[in-house]
Design a protein around this motif. Structure first.
Motif, mmCIF file in Angstrom:
data_model
loop_
_atom_site.group_PDB
_atom_site.id
_atom_site.type_symbol
_atom_site.label_atom_id
_atom_site.label_comp_id
_atom_site.label_asym_id
_atom_site.label_seq_id
_atom_site.Cartn_x
_atom_site.Cartn_y
_atom_site.Cartn_z
ATOM 1 N N GLU A 188 62.636 107.031 85.331
ATOM 2 C CA GLU A 188 63.611 107.241 84.258
ATOM 3 C C GLU A 188 63.056 106.743 82.933
ATOM 4 O OE1 GLU A 188 67.039 105.245 85.718
ATOM 5 O OE2 GLU A 188 67.687 106.960 86.916
ATOM 6 N N ARG A 191 60.822 109.359 81.623
ATOM 7 C CA ARG A 191 61.555 110.482 81.025
ATOM 8 C C ARG A 191 62.131 110.088 79.680
ATOM 9 N NH1 ARG A 191 65.550 111.080 85.718
ATOM 10 N NH2 ARG A 191 66.575 112.767 84.628
ATOM 11 N N ASP A 192 62.604 108.843 79.607
ATOM 12 C CA ASP A 192 63.191 108.355 78.362
ATOM 13 C C ASP A 192 62.130 108.272 77.267
ATOM 14 O OD1 ASP A 192 65.566 107.075 77.075
ATOM 15 O OD2 ASP A 192 64.132 105.433 76.841
ATOM 16 N N TYR A 194 59.802 110.266 76.438
ATOM 17 C CA TYR A 194 59.320 111.581 76.013
ATOM 18 C C TYR A 194 58.338 112.242 76.966
ATOM 19 C CZ TYR A 194 61.104 109.364 71.815
ATOM 20 O OH TYR A 194 61.875 108.685 70.937
ATOM 21 N N ALA A 195 58.254 111.796 78.211
ATOM 22 C CA ALA A 195 57.349 112.456 79.150
ATOM 23 C C ALA A 195 58.103 113.577 79.857
ATOM 24 C CB ALA A 195 56.807 111.455 80.160
ATOM 25 N N ARG B 55 73.379 105.386 80.010
ATOM 26 C CA ARG B 55 72.644 106.391 80.777
ATOM 27 C C ARG B 55 73.108 107.795 80.440
ATOM 28 N NH1 ARG B 55 69.754 105.014 85.133
ATOM 29 N NH2 ARG B 55 70.429 106.830 86.302
ATOM 30 N N GLY B 59 70.729 110.613 78.765
ATOM 31 C CA GLY B 59 70.511 111.841 79.516
ATOM 32 C C GLY B 59 70.063 111.592 80.941
ATOM 33 N N LEU B 60 70.099 110.337 81.379
ATOM 34 C CA LEU B 60 69.675 110.020 82.742
ATOM 35 C C LEU B 60 70.791 110.285 83.745
ATOM 36 C CD1 LEU B 60 67.805 106.721 81.882
ATOM 37 C CD2 LEU B 60 66.818 108.959 82.342
ATOM 38 N N PRO B 80 66.331 114.283 79.142
ATOM 39 C CA PRO B 80 66.112 112.986 78.499
ATOM 40 C C PRO B 80 64.907 112.962 77.565
ATOM 41 C CG PRO B 80 66.310 112.726 80.890
ATOM 42 C CD PRO B 80 66.435 114.176 80.610
ATOM 43 N N HIS B 81 63.796 113.609 77.976
ATOM 44 C CA HIS B 81 62.596 113.498 77.139
ATOM 45 C C HIS B 81 62.702 114.311 75.866
ATOM 46 C CE1 HIS B 81 61.690 117.094 79.548
ATOM 47 N NE2 HIS B 81 60.893 117.458 78.574
ATOM 48 N N ARG B 83 65.557 114.166 74.030
ATOM 49 C CA ARG B 83 66.554 113.527 73.167
ATOM 50 C C ARG B 83 65.873 112.478 72.289
ATOM 51 N NH1 ARG B 83 72.123 112.777 76.690
ATOM 52 N NH2 ARG B 83 71.924 114.710 77.863
ATOM 53 N N PRO B 84 66.294 112.385 71.032
ATOM 54 C CA PRO B 84 65.673 111.401 70.127
ATOM 55 C C PRO B 84 66.227 109.998 70.388
ATOM 56 C CG PRO B 84 67.380 112.600 68.970
ATOM 57 C CD PRO B 84 67.348 113.151 70.371
ATOM 58 N N VAL B 85 66.131 109.573 71.631
ATOM 59 C CA VAL B 85 66.776 108.340 72.065
ATOM 60 C C VAL B 85 65.777 107.533 72.879
ATOM 61 C CG1 VAL B 85 68.574 107.448 73.596
ATOM 62 C CG2 VAL B 85 69.026 109.457 72.211
ATOM 63 N N ASN B 86 65.773 106.224 72.707
ATOM 64 C CA ASN B 86 65.001 105.377 73.607
ATOM 65 C C ASN B 86 65.881 104.260 74.129
ATOM 66 O OD1 ASN B 86 62.316 106.183 71.656
ATOM 67 N ND2 ASN B 86 62.162 106.273 73.862
ATOM 68 N N THR B 87 65.528 103.797 75.332
ATOM 69 C CA THR B 87 66.351 102.800 75.992
ATOM 70 C C THR B 87 65.531 101.554 76.298
ATOM 71 O OG1 THR B 87 67.447 104.642 77.080
ATOM 72 C CG2 THR B 87 67.941 102.454 77.917
ATOM 73 N N PHE B 89 65.737 99.069 79.042
ATOM 74 C CA PHE B 89 66.460 99.026 80.302
ATOM 75 C C PHE B 89 66.834 97.600 80.677
ATOM 76 C CE2 PHE B 89 64.391 103.060 80.374
ATOM 77 C CZ PHE B 89 65.259 103.877 81.066
#
Ligand SMILES: Nc1ncnc2c1ncn2[C@@H]1O[C@H](COP(=O)(O)OP(=O)(O)OP(=O)(O)O)[C@@H](O)[C@H]1O
Ligand SMILES: [Mg+2]
Lengths: 290, 398
Positions: A188, A191-192, A194-195, B55, B59-60, B80-81, B83-87, B89
């Motif tokens: 996850e 994916r987050d 940008y992969a 989440r 987009g997870l 998710p990849h 979206r202009p978003v980072n997390t 965790f």
């Protein structure tokens, strides 16, 4: 100082502590017996290997049973008996091809079984383990007669197909454990960050599964390389190394076989030592980087 | 979006978002708008759906119903990849097979940003971890891992940064320092931050807007002061700081104040600060708004008085003293008195009255509950204490 404390201290000091036998209350005599017994057991296990290695240097004539003197000729002229080299080459071809195919297929199956729910998943899982539980003779004879029935000409390809079949089970079992222990939040995170799904697989999932996949591949190669029973049923005229040795045994095994067997043994030992050393070096380098 | 950073933060809009897991509704009809460039804190007890909300935004997880918009663009079905978003965790999720540096570079490289290496080092310097760039995550402490996770997300300068308790594992000093860093990063680039936390103090000091979440719903949302001064529900009144809550019947509903019968006394609450104006209601006042009197104060317009009661406990905490006052027929009242003079104003066992200005009271919206006064185990303070305890244990072991 109790043995436990001593063990803790030994670990803390990182000293190559002398091997301790915790709770050997009987003292010197007892441990002497255990030591001698272990040596004996080890010796008995080593006898065939030592025999094989020693007789690879025998100056053999028609048979390689009586010691006739030391020579390097067997090692220098491995292919003097062309059947030895040919069968060895076949074994390598079969082993490598079957390993590659079984590892790729098995890894994909393992991921699918752990990650996805699909109809008849349980059935597929059970079927996958069937080859492991079936006696090789049954598997081999069944496969062999199937090939004959269907008019498939038996040869290297049928051996490869058979080896892929039984290897897949072992690959799935080995890789599945690794997939199950993989933290899904790592993918996850990928994916987050940008992969794309493909990039996540190649850069995150696969590297993390790699130890399991490599172990599975090694296991598969080892199983394939020394398989005799199934191979014997499905090989037709093609010779693999174990099959050649088996057939030759009745007439006298050429010393070149001993050479190859010894070489494989040394190669395995070298592989293990190199793996251990490189792991140690990497640990130390990382420790220094910190 | 490849190859460049976003110019500024984007606003986030959740419209009627619902998330159901098999047999469990984690988020119920959530409506939320976070303006671009703001620092938004989501505060709530464990298991109330904070992580699930993040989440969904990342987009997870796909919402069961509702729409998600980032910067005005619908992203409900976007991967998710994309979206202009980072997390950041909650579990860090650092890649164990890569060095710290490679972890931080990961997002930049996937987007083809030119000087990824330099930016990654810069981000690591920001979290004071550049000296461990070549280590593996497993060779770092929990707090260090958390900071790497922060650097790995921040380095991408996303339009929207989602932080899932990013400072939970840090000690107090480092946490304050990172809070300031986060604030300055946010201000500098104008990113939008959605920050999830257990720590109400953190939420109050950092955020422009705080939303208090409970059981998959937002209980109340607003500026920190507003939330503190005028809580609308019992949950918020107890979750954010402490409150003295009393339940009684409305006896008079005037044009500017509502009078409630509390233990036979008429207590007034300003009409615009009361959510309900009739029937059985719960009203409250913060402990620091109360004044303690050793003699019965004169009744005056604009002042509520309760008493007489007995001080059952007085604990000196430095700047202030906390008194617990038992008035017959009422729950125990907590009073924070500033230590303006020397020593405590009153001794344990003394007979006292408490008073507060009418405009400091508030009236709550929910139906009164008998146990409302007692904070639940999952109260932020309890959790914070447990966290700190665990951290200290860890330090002791090391
Ligand atoms: N995949 C899932 N399947 C079923 N239930 C889930 C799932 N994920 C979360 N939940 C439930 O949804 C609720 C909200 O979970 P969530 O992780 O959002 O809590 P949280 O507010 O982040 O809590 P915490 O502060 O402890 O991290 C919990 O009750 C949890 O049990
Ligand atoms: Mg959470």
């Amino acid at each position: 100082m109790t043995t436990q404390e001593a063990a803790v201290l030994g670990r803390a000091e990182e000293a190559p502590a002398p091997r301790r036998r915790p709770r050997s209350g009987r003292g010197g005599a007892g441990s002497w017996v255990v030591g001698a017994y272990s040596l004996l057991a080890l010796g008995i296990m080593m006898i065939p290997i030592v025999y094989t290695i020693v007789f690879s240097f025998n100056d053999a004539r028609r048979t390689n049973i009586v010691w006739r003197g030391f020579t390097l000729d067997n090692w220098l002229g491995i292919c003097d008996d062309p059947r030895v080299c040919e069968s060895f080459g076949n074994s390598i071809i079969v082993g490598v091809t079957a390993t590659i195919a079984a590892t790729i297929l098995g890894t994909m199956i393992a991921i699918a079984i752990v990650r996805y729910t699909f109809r008849m998943r349980t059935l597929v899982t059970v079927l996958l383990f069937l080859p492991m539980a079936t006696p090789e003779v049954v598997l081999g004879s069944g496969l062999g007669s199937q090939f004959v029935n269907m008019g498939v000409e038996r040869g290297l390809w049928t051996i490869i197909v058979a080896h892929i079949m039984f290897c897949i089970s072992f690959v799935v079992v080995t890789v599945r454990a690794r997939v199950a222990s993989l933290d899904p939040s790592l993918e996850e995170a990928g994916r987050d960050l940008y992969a794309s799904p493909g990039q996540v697989f190649w850069r995150v999932t696969l590297p993390l599964l790699m130890p399991g996949i490599l172990a599975a591949a090694l296991l598969c190669f080892a199983l394939s390389f020394d398989d005799f029973i199934i191979t014997n049923f499905v090989s037709g005229n093609a010779e693999t190394f174990p099959k050649f040795v088996y057939v030759a045994a009745s007439r006298g095994i050429p010393p070149q076989s001993n050479v190859i067997a010894s070489a494989v043994f040394f190669l395995a030992i070298i592989l293990v030592v190199v793996a251990q050393l490189s792991a140690g070096v990497r640990r130390r380098r990382l420790a220094k980087a910190g | 979006m490849a190859g460049s950073f976003d110019e500024s933060g984007a606003d986030l809009e959740l419209v009627g978002v619902t998330k159901r897991f098999p047999g469990f509704t984690a988020i119920e009809n959530l409506n939320l708008t976070i303006p671009a460039g703001s620092f938004f804190a989501l505060l709530g007890p464990s298991g109330c759906g904070k992580t699930t909300t993040l989440r969904l935004v990342a987009g997870l997880e796909a919402p069961t119903a509702g729409r998600i918009l980032i910067g005005g663009k619908e992203v409900t079905a976007t991967k998710p990849h994309q979206r202009p978003v980072n997390t950041v965790f909650q579990s860090y999720a650092l890649f164990p097979h890569m060095t710290v540096l490679a972890n931080v570079e990961f997002g930049l490289k996937r987007r083809g940003i030119a000087n990824a290496l330099a930016l990654a080092h810069e981000a690591l310097r920001l979290v004071e971890l550049d000296h461990v760039a070549s280590r593996r995550p497993s060779q770092l402490s929990g707090g260090q891992q958390q900071r790497v996770a922060l650097a790995r997300a921040v380095v991408n300068r996303p339009a929207l940064l989602l932080l899932d308790e990013p400072l939970g594992a840090l000690d107090l000093k480092l946490r304050r320092q990172m809070q300031l860093e986060l604030k300055s990063i946010q201000g500098e680039v104008g990113l939008t931050f959605l920050h999830v936390t257990h720590d109400q103090e953190e939420a109050m000091t950092m955020a422009d807007t705080v939303a208090v979440m409970n059981k998959g719903r937002i209980e109340q949302m607003g500026a920190p002061e507003e939330l503190y001064e005028l809580p609308r529900t019992t949950f918020v009144a107890n979750f954010l700081g402490q409150s003295n809550l009393f339940t009684g019947e409305v006896v008079e509903s005037g044009s500017d104040a509502v009078t409630v019968d509390i233990a036979g006394l008429g207590i007034k609450v300003p009409r615009e600060r009361a959510q309900r104006h009739a029937g059985e209601v719960t009203i409250g006042v913060r402990p620091e708004k109360l004044t303690l009197h050793t003699r019965k104060p004169d009744t005056a317009a604009g002042v509520n008085i309760l008493g007489p009661g007995v001080i059952i406990d007085a604990s000196f905490t430095g700047v202030s003293t906390q008194y617990l006052v038992q008035v017959p027929g009422l729950p125990v009242i907590t009073v924070f008195a500033q230590n303006m003079a020397f020593g405590p104003v009153a001794e344990q066992g003394a007979e006292v009255w408490v008073s507060w200005r009418v405009e400091h009271g508030f009236g709550l919206a929910d139906e009164p509950e008998p146990e409302a006064r007692f904070a639940a185990d999952d109260d932020t303070r309890t959790i914070a204490v447990q966290r700190r305890q665990r951290l200290e244990d860890e330090l002791d072991e090391a």
